[in-house]
Design a protein around this motif. Structure first.
Motif, PDB file in Angstrom:
ATOM      1  N   GLN A 111       0.858  -1.339  -0.003  1.00 34.52           N
ATOM      2  CA  GLN A 111      -0.077   0.067   0.052  1.00 34.52           C
ATOM      3  C   GLN A 111       0.979   1.126   0.073  1.00 34.52           C
ATOM      4  O   GLN A 111       1.792   1.155   0.442  1.00 34.52           O
ATOM      5  CB  GLN A 111      -0.666  -0.191   1.073  1.00 34.52           C
ATOM      6  CG  GLN A 111      -2.052  -0.956   1.201  1.00 34.52           C
ATOM      7  CD  GLN A 111      -2.842  -1.225   2.587  1.00 34.52           C
ATOM      8  OE1 GLN A 111      -2.191  -1.326   3.621  1.00 34.52           O
ATOM      9  NE2 GLN A 111      -3.962  -0.756   2.307  1.00 34.52           N
TER      10      GLN A 111
ATOM     11  N   ARG B 181     -12.047  -0.009   2.721  1.00 34.51           N
ATOM     12  CA  ARG B 181     -10.782   0.069   2.310  1.00 34.51           C
ATOM     13  C   ARG B 181     -10.227   0.686   3.581  1.00 34.51           C
ATOM     14  O   ARG B 181     -10.759   1.110   4.617  1.00 34.51           O
ATOM     15  CB  ARG B 181     -10.862   1.320   1.247  1.00 34.51           C
ATOM     16  CG  ARG B 181     -11.633   0.960  -0.050  1.00 34.51           C
ATOM     17  CD  ARG B 181     -11.365   1.917  -1.168  1.00 34.51           C
ATOM     18  NE  ARG B 181     -12.458   1.810  -1.946  1.00 34.51           N
ATOM     19  CZ  ARG B 181     -12.462   2.777  -3.088  1.00 34.51           C
ATOM     20  NH1 ARG B 181     -11.377   3.858  -2.908  1.00 34.51           N
ATOM     21  NH2 ARG B 181     -13.380   2.684  -3.819  1.00 34.51           N
ATOM     22  N   ASP B 185      -6.406   5.127   2.619  1.00 33.56           N
ATOM     23  CA  ASP B 185      -7.085   5.508   1.190  1.00 33.56           C
ATOM     24  C   ASP B 185      -8.185   6.275   1.093  1.00 33.56           C
ATOM     25  O   ASP B 185      -8.363   6.955  -0.008  1.00 33.56           O
ATOM     26  CB  ASP B 185      -7.396   4.062   0.699  1.00 33.56           C
ATOM     27  CG  ASP B 185      -6.166   3.134   0.164  1.00 33.56           C
ATOM     28  OD1 ASP B 185      -5.139   3.758   0.035  1.00 33.56           O
ATOM     29  OD2 ASP B 185      -6.229   2.206   0.727  1.00 33.56           O
TER      30      ASP B 185
END
Lengths: 239, 239
Positions: A111, B181, B185
């Motif tokens: 990520q 998520r 994000d």
């Protein structure tokens, strides 16, 4: 010798709006009791900077240690770290040690360590990091305040990181007797017992459920033998 | 126009020792939200007179109304009524109206209105009684403070007695979107949305459970159409 004292500050609109039922207060209260630290006060405030700063300053001055939960994530409503810095007059910025933890974690998980996530590396000057084995983004401690996450699994892991570093007192022991009489019938003898055993705390907690009523009498103290003595007197009186 | 504000004061060692998980805070938060009163702060203090008196004075001065729970029973650890009297510099004694309620109740049930039970008729001067349909012993209100029992069924009945007498505001509406998520994000776009809709409160509450993670995004405000507008933008962004 009396035990160290503590307070807790729960930060977040979700509790005050009735959306979420707090779990961290109940958990922390139990853990502190086990290690002999007396939780004296809990405050719940909303995501509002003056409220957070004021509560931190007042609780930090009044008690040996303060534990906060909530408001240290990456989103715009997470303002706890900045408020703590302000409360102690410290500068705050992304700090290398916290950034390194996050960088390694997000590299592993593929990520991006974006601007929002970097907010979680904002740590006040002079603070020490608190380990977060669940989701890596650290808590921190500064002066006598321990700043931890609101997600219960993360909060619990951080408490487990912090507790061994604190000096506890004599663990608080307790025994309870459930009495199926009205509090009004037991109050007189109970008050006399509380006077006689003034080194112990004797509380009466009434219940009413499914038409039955009565009270749980809870005796708390640090000397097991003293508690045993009260319990046998209670049994004589109310059984 | 902003809504009336409120605070809650939970009185009792049983919450702070981790023995009991609070239920009244969660209940009151939900009820106040429904009638448009903003619960801004909750404090939990122990059965300790200076702590109770100090908290009542400070909360009463800072908020439009204050709701207390706990400590108005017949036993020696029930000191709330006396502390409230002290906080407002009022005399307190057994009062005829409260005594009459108790006398009728205990006469009906064949129980003795003894000295302990009479403690529950101790009401500060100038206070108004709060009806208790569950177990009769009344709560009371004085200035902007509503003093109620800690037993959840009684607390809830007293809140139901009090709420219709209060002036509420615009009920707080909310909608939520569950997003799978990481908060890191969604934080960037969410912050922009929060800036654009600054009349609303947009909160992000992360979860981690059984290996899954994400966040509940909760939008709160008093204008349903504005909340709808944010929700459709959120769906576009994150679905």
């Amino acid at each position: 010798m009396s035990n160290p004292t503590a307070a807790m500050l729960v930060i977040g609109d979700e509790i005050l709006s009735g959306r979420t039922r707090d779990a961290n207060m109940y958990f922390l209260a139990g853990e502190l009791t086990k290690v002999g630290i007396d939780l004296k006060e809990v405050r719940v405030v909303s995501d509002d900077a003056p409220a957070i700063v004021g509560a931190v300053q007042s609780l930090s001055a009044a008690f040996d240690s303060v534990f906060t939960s909530g408001g240290i994530g990456p989103t715009h409503d997470d303002i706890t770290a900045d408020c703590i810095a302000q409360a102690f007059g410290k500068a705050i910025d992304v700090r290398d040690d916290a950034r390194a933890l996050l960088a390694a974690h997000y590299a592993n998980s593929g990520q991006e360590l974006n601007e929002a996530r970097l907010r979680m590396a904002r740590i006040p000057d002079t603070a020490a990091l608190i380990d977060n084995p669940v989701s890596i983004a650290p808590g921190f401690s500064i002066e006598n305040v321990y700043v931890m996450a609101g997600v219960p699994s993360v909060f619990q892991a951080m408490v487990a990181s912090v507790l061994p570093t604190l000096t506890g007192g004599a663990p608080l022991l307790s025994q309870a007797l459930r009495v199926h009489r009205g509090e009004g019938d037991i109050a007189g003898p109970l008050a006399k017992l509380a006077e006689e055993f003034s080194d112990l705390s004797i509380g009466s907690y009434p219940f009413q459920k499914d038409g039955a009523y009565g009270a749980n009498i809870v005796v708390r103290g640090t000397q097991g033998a003293r508690i045993d003595a009260v319990m046998s007197k209670l049994s004589e009186l109310f059984s």
